[in-house]
Write an enzyme that holds these catalytic residues in place. Structure first.
Site, PDB file in Angstrom:
ATOM      1  NE  ARG A 188      -1.847  -1.548   3.642  1.00  0.00           N
ATOM      2  CZ  ARG A 188      -2.342  -2.080   4.908  1.00  0.00           C
ATOM      3  NH1 ARG A 188      -3.630  -1.566   5.236  1.00  0.00           N
ATOM      4  NH2 ARG A 188      -1.597  -2.341   5.799  1.00  0.00           N
ATOM      5  CE  LYS A 200       0.920  -2.127   9.642  1.00  0.00           C
ATOM      6  NZ  LYS A 200      -0.416  -2.696  10.303  1.00  0.00           N
ATOM      7  CE1 TYR A 208      -5.110   2.256  10.653  1.00  0.00           C
ATOM      8  CE2 TYR A 208      -3.920   1.633   8.653  1.00  0.00           C
ATOM      9  CZ  TYR A 208      -5.220   1.993   9.326  1.00  0.00           C
ATOM     10  OH  TYR A 208      -6.608   2.107   8.770  1.00  0.00           O
ATOM     11  CG  HIS A 243      -1.831  -1.477  15.217  1.00  0.00           C
ATOM     12  ND1 HIS A 243      -3.097  -1.374  15.910  1.00  0.00           N
ATOM     13  CD2 HIS A 243      -1.825  -1.144  13.918  1.00  0.00           C
ATOM     14  CE1 HIS A 243      -3.930  -1.411  14.772  1.00  0.00           C
ATOM     15  NE2 HIS A 243      -3.324  -1.360  13.780  1.00  0.00           N
ATOM     16  CD  GLU A 262      -3.247   2.577  15.748  1.00  0.00           C
ATOM     17  OE1 GLU A 262      -2.222   2.409  16.707  1.00  0.00           O
ATOM     18  OE2 GLU A 262      -3.347   3.023  14.569  1.00  0.00           O
ATOM     19  CG  ASP A 303      -3.083  -5.261  13.348  1.00  0.00           C
ATOM     20  OD1 ASP A 303      -3.988  -5.666  14.367  1.00  0.00           O
ATOM     21  OD2 ASP A 303      -3.147  -4.382  12.618  1.00  0.00           O
TER      22      ASP A 303
END
Length: 362
Positions: free
Chosen positions: A15, A73, A92, A94, A116, A268
């Site tokens: 992506r 990411k 993101y 996480h 998120e 994740d």
């Protein structure tokens, strides 16, 4: 503002953080967008499309030199050296599952906002939802593939055949991931059970799907029986910003039939299946106790063209807000975006993330 879009380097990650349409929107607002050469190739967006939309193609260092870096990411170890105090990172994160990333952000003094944990007053997670929808819709497709005997599975066709019972799919969690997974699985003609603690949510599913998705109130006994009888288990449990709770224990996995499949979409965030380990698109499955575990932490990267459009549609309004007004004014103007602030001035500012990492909050 100068906005950087680097190439993603996480294994299997194809992506890109912004589509050419997103670039055009930002350029129209007067911002300078620096896209790393080749960043969009994996998503079928050539450099020429970005240039035509108003971007400038640069090398890796150029993309990371921007005031605001937008990614998909969390930063990888090879990118830690590019973090700096005057950088605003939006991606993101996480961090509950990747404490080493938290340490790198804190050490660099980088200000980081996590997609998120951007949260609307309703409780909805607008930047997590699109990828949760993609991952949920993808999970039964992945599970069906690994149930094939040639992939090491039980040799079960989810749809069954005339005179032959269909495969049984158990979806644990009725959030965005779980609802989408159950919907697609029932469309594949599987026998689908959806487990959740929220009875009101289960009522809605029952009213809409009229028995095509069977709903079960979650408790330990229900999960134990359901997992033991499943051909495919899809883990879809979410705690925004925090570590996913373990719902499926090792003992439950041991009770499953050889060749059954688990797709742990929560990997994740640490995973909701005790025996899950994170895997990659290049090597997506591990076998534990005879059960195939799919634990890829960036599932939507398997369909990057679709995923990039879905993600950009959701993120661009927030990226534009940050670029137009700067972080302080943007956070003051939008409470949902303020919920995304996770690391600032060398501190973890999100209390849920701080608790998951064993650090004091703001």
């Amino acid at each position: 503002m100068i906005i950087g879009v680097p190439t993603e380097v996480k294994p299997g990650e194809n992506r890109v953080a912004v589509t050419p349409d997103g670039v055009r929107e930002l350029a129209h607002r007067g911002h300078r967008v620096l896209v790393e050469e080749g960043a969009g190739v994996g998503s079928s967006f050539p450099d020429a499309d970005f240039v035509a939309a108003g971007a400038f193609t640069v090398d890796t260092a150029g993309a990371w030199s921007a005031d605001l870096v937008v990614k998909v990411k969390e930063p990888q170890a090879e990118e830690f050296g590019r973090l700096r105090r005057d950088l605003l990172l939006f991606t993101y994160l996480h961090l509950a599952a990747y404490p080493e990333v938290a340490e790198a952000l804190l050490a660099a003094g980088t200000t980081a906002l996590a997609y998120e944990t951007v949260r609307l007053p309703s409780g909805a997670l607008p930047l997590l939802a699109p990828m949760s929808e993609v991952a949920g819709r993808l999970a039964p497709q992945i599970g069906a593939h690994f149930l094939e005997r040639g992939q090491g599975g039980r040799g079960v066709l989810l749809a069954g055949a005339p005179g032959v019972r269909p495969g049984r799919v158990v979806v644990i969690g009725a959030g965005t991931v779980g609802l989408n997974a159950a919907w697609i699985a029932q469309g594949m003609e599987a026998e689908v059970f959806l487990i959740d603690r929220d009875l009101d949510r289960l009522r809605v599913v029952d009213q809409i799907h009229r028995g095509r998705i069977m709903t079960l109130a979650s408790n330990r006994a229900v999960v134990e029986r359901s997992v033991a009888e499943a051909d495919l288990v899809i883990g879809a449990v979410l705690v925004p910003g925090g570590r996913a709770p373990v719902v499926v224990t090792e003992a439950m996995v041991r009770s499953m039939r050889p060749g059954a499949v688990i797709v742990d979409v929560a990997v994740d965030q640490g995973g909701c299946v005790e025996t899950t380990v994170e895997t990659t698109h290049d090597d997506p499955v591990v076998e534990r106790f005879g059960v195939l575990h799919y634990g890829v932490g960036n599932m939507p990267a398997a369909v990057p063209h679709t995923s990039t459009y879905a993600l950009t549609n959701a993120t661009i309004p927030y990226v534009a807000l940050l670029a137009d007004h700067g972080i302080e004014a943007a956070l003051g103007a939008d409470g949902a975006l303020a919920g995304g602030l996770t690391v600032h001035d060398g501190r973890i500012t999100n209390p849920v993330v701080a608790e998951a990492l064993g650090r004091s909050g703001p």
